[in-house]
Write an enzyme that holds these catalytic residues in place. Structure first.
Site, short mmCIF file in Angstrom:
data_model
loop_
_atom_site.label_atom_id
_atom_site.label_comp_id
_atom_site.label_asym_id
_atom_site.label_seq_id
_atom_site.Cartn_x
_atom_site.Cartn_y
_atom_site.Cartn_z
N HIS A 150 -3.71 -2.11 14.94
CA HIS A 150 -4.09 -2.55 13.60
C HIS A 150 -3.76 -4.03 13.40
O HIS A 150 -2.99 -4.61 14.16
CB HIS A 150 -3.35 -1.74 12.52
CG HIS A 150 -3.92 -0.37 12.32
ND1 HIS A 150 -3.56 0.70 13.11
CD2 HIS A 150 -4.82 0.10 11.42
CE1 HIS A 150 -4.22 1.78 12.71
NE2 HIS A 150 -4.99 1.45 11.68
N LYS A 186 -0.24 -4.84 8.70
CA LYS A 186 0.10 -3.41 8.49
C LYS A 186 1.61 -3.20 8.56
O LYS A 186 2.28 -3.71 9.47
CB LYS A 186 -0.62 -2.54 9.53
CG LYS A 186 -0.41 -1.05 9.28
CD LYS A 186 -1.47 -0.21 9.94
CE LYS A 186 -1.25 1.28 9.70
NZ LYS A 186 -1.34 1.63 8.26
N1 LIG Z 1 -6.46 6.67 4.33
C1 LIG Z 1 -7.24 5.67 4.76
O1 LIG Z 1 -8.39 5.86 5.16
C2 LIG Z 1 -6.69 4.29 4.74
C3 LIG Z 1 -5.41 4.09 4.34
N2 LIG Z 1 -4.91 2.82 4.23
C4 LIG Z 1 -3.58 2.72 3.68
O2 LIG Z 1 -3.68 2.30 2.32
C5 LIG Z 1 -2.53 1.55 1.96
C6 LIG Z 1 -2.96 0.21 1.41
O3 LIG Z 1 -3.58 -0.54 2.41
P1 LIG Z 1 -4.10 -2.02 2.13
O4 LIG Z 1 -5.06 -2.03 1.00
O5 LIG Z 1 -4.51 -2.57 3.45
O6 LIG Z 1 -2.72 -2.73 1.68
P2 LIG Z 1 -2.48 -4.01 0.78
O7 LIG Z 1 -1.11 -4.47 1.06
O8 LIG Z 1 -3.62 -4.96 0.94
O9 LIG Z 1 -2.57 -3.46 -0.71
C7 LIG Z 1 -1.58 -2.67 -1.30
C8 LIG Z 1 -1.80 -2.70 -2.78
O10 LIG Z 1 -0.85 -1.82 -3.37
C9 LIG Z 1 -0.32 -2.47 -4.49
N3 LIG Z 1 0.98 -1.95 -4.88
C10 LIG Z 1 2.21 -2.24 -4.36
N4 LIG Z 1 3.15 -1.59 -5.06
C11 LIG Z 1 2.49 -0.88 -6.01
C12 LIG Z 1 2.92 -0.05 -7.05
N5 LIG Z 1 4.22 0.21 -7.24
N6 LIG Z 1 2.00 0.51 -7.85
C13 LIG Z 1 0.67 0.25 -7.66
N7 LIG Z 1 0.21 -0.57 -6.72
C14 LIG Z 1 1.13 -1.12 -5.90
C15 LIG Z 1 -0.23 -3.92 -4.10
O11 LIG Z 1 -0.09 -4.69 -5.29
P3 LIG Z 1 0.53 -6.15 -5.28
O12 LIG Z 1 -0.51 -6.98 -4.59
O13 LIG Z 1 0.71 -6.47 -6.72
O14 LIG Z 1 1.82 -6.06 -4.50
C16 LIG Z 1 -1.57 -4.08 -3.40
O15 LIG Z 1 -2.60 -4.36 -4.33
C17 LIG Z 1 -1.67 1.46 3.23
O16 LIG Z 1 -0.72 2.49 3.21
C18 LIG Z 1 -2.69 1.71 4.34
O17 LIG Z 1 -2.12 2.18 5.53
C19 LIG Z 1 -5.66 1.74 4.54
C20 LIG Z 1 -6.94 1.88 4.97
C21 LIG Z 1 -7.58 3.17 5.10
O1 LIG Z 2 -3.40 -0.06 7.10
C1 LIG Z 2 -4.59 0.02 7.49
O2 LIG Z 2 -5.33 -0.96 7.53
C2 LIG Z 2 -5.10 1.33 7.88
N1 LIG Z 2 -4.35 2.36 7.63
C3 LIG Z 2 -4.67 3.72 7.89
C4 LIG Z 2 -3.70 4.31 8.87
O3 LIG Z 2 -2.49 4.06 8.76
O4 LIG Z 2 -4.13 5.02 9.77
C5 LIG Z 2 -6.12 3.94 8.21
C6 LIG Z 2 -6.78 2.85 8.95
O5 LIG Z 2 -6.54 2.98 10.32
C7 LIG Z 2 -6.45 1.46 8.43
#
Ligand SMILES: NC(=O)C1=CN([C@@H]2O[C@H](COP(=O)(O)OP(=O)(O)OC[C@H]3O[C@@H](n4cnc5c(N)ncnc54)[C@H](OP(=O)(O)O)[C@@H]3O)[C@@H](O)[C@H]2O)C=CC1
Ligand SMILES: O=C(O)C1=N[C@H](C(=O)O)C[C@H](O)C1
Length: 242
Positions: free
Chosen positions: A131, A135
């Site tokens: 990744h 991450k």
């Molecule tokens: N299931 C799936 O298919 C996928 C899962 N993911 C997962 O999703 C999650 C987010 O990924 P990603 O978007 O890349 O991460 P980012 O770090 O880009 O975004 C995280 C977001 O969460 C916000 N956040 C942090 N603390 C809080 C809180 N207490 N309440 C509400 N929002 C909060 C942050 O806000 P702020 O900017 O204000 O800190 C930010 O906007 C990760 O765990 C990732 O692994 C990602 C891709 C696909």
């Molecule tokens: O953090 C990410 O970017 C992603 N998180 C998910 C994971 O932990 O598997 C899904 C995807 O691979 C992207």
């Protein structure tokens, strides 16, 4: 149109979801990020999606349950305590939690379970993932999802056979274990490879995410499918009809 509330709306995933929401037949009810109050959004949205951080999950679930609003949880890095909270919330609302919302990984999950069920325990299973440099959790939620599928195929639970990254004089591999390796760097969206290593031959099946839209599209499909459902746990394979 179904309105979606986004927890983690300013993040990479939150922005990807908002960008394509209308094209997928949804409107965005609003978003909450760090420091925000999750309760008002849960009251106004038809369904919630959470792509934020494990530390926020408890309050997001509490808000969803208080408002009786279904929730899709995509956040990874969850611990057993988080899974217990999800289980509890599913008594009151519809919940779908998955480490990966893409069509490709949902299918790969089925293939991995099937392969693990058909191959004997002398076929070693290793899961590698790569990744982007931002991450924060490892192994990825997807790697663990695939590990659960492989373990289930073998009639066991991942917690009993999981081996995270190795270093030093760790000794020979124990039969039946499932190993994980995590790489981080650059802008890689998400690569996963499941290796079945036998005597004299190897089977490798995997998936490469090229664009976050694959996760956003799956999350929106799941949200639209979940809206109005009875309380309980649901899975991506049901949403996608796989
Ligand atoms: N299931 C799936 O298919 C996928 C899962 N993911 C997962 O999703 C999650 C987010 O990924 P990603 O978007 O890349 O991460 P980012 O770090 O880009 O975004 C995280 C977001 O969460 C916000 N956040 C942090 N603390 C809080 C809180 N207490 N309440 C509400 N929002 C909060 C942050 O806000 P702020 O900017 O204000 O800190 C930010 O906007 C990760 O765990 C990732 O692994 C990602 C891709 C696909
Ligand atoms: O953090 C990410 O970017 C992603 N998180 C998910 C994971 O932990 O598997 C899904 C995807 O691979 C992207």
């Amino acid at each position: 149109m179904t309105s979606i509330g986004i927890y983690g709306s300013n993040g990479r995933m939150g922005r990807a979801i908002a960008t394509i929401a209308e094209g997928e037949g949804a409107t965005v009810a609003g978003g909450v990020d760090a420091g925000g109050d999750p309760f008002p959004l849960a009251q106004t949205a038809d369904v919630l999606v959470d792509f934020s951080t494990p530390a926020a999950l408890e309050s997001h679930l509490a808000a969803a349950v208080a408002a009786r609003t279904p929730i899709v949880i995509g956040t990874t890095g969850l611990m057993p305590t988080h899974h217990a909270l999800i289980e509890q919330a599913a008594d009151d609302i519809a919940v779908l939690q998955t480490g990966n919302t893409s069509l490709g990984i949902t299918l790969l999950n089925i293939l991995v379970r099937e392969a693990a069920a058909r191959l004997g325990a002398d076929w070693d299973i290793e899961i590698a993932e790569m990744h982007h440099r931002h991450k924060v959790d490892a192994p990825s939620g997807t790697a663990l999802l695939l590990g659960e599928a492989a373990a289930a195929g073998r009639g066991t639970r991942l917690a009993e056979v999981r081996v995270d990254s190795r270093a030093g004089l760790v000794g020979a591999r124990s039969e039946g274990t499932i190993g994980f390796a995590s790489l981080r760097g650059g802008s890689v969206v998400g690569d996963h490879q499941v290796i079945f290593a036998g005597e004299g031959e190897r089977i490798e099946i995997g998936h490469r995410g090229e664009d976050r839209t694959i996760f956003a599209r799956g999350a929106l499909k799941a949200a639209l499918w979940l809206a109005g459902r009875a309380p309980g746990r649901y899975a991506m394979a049901e949403v996608l009809g796989l």
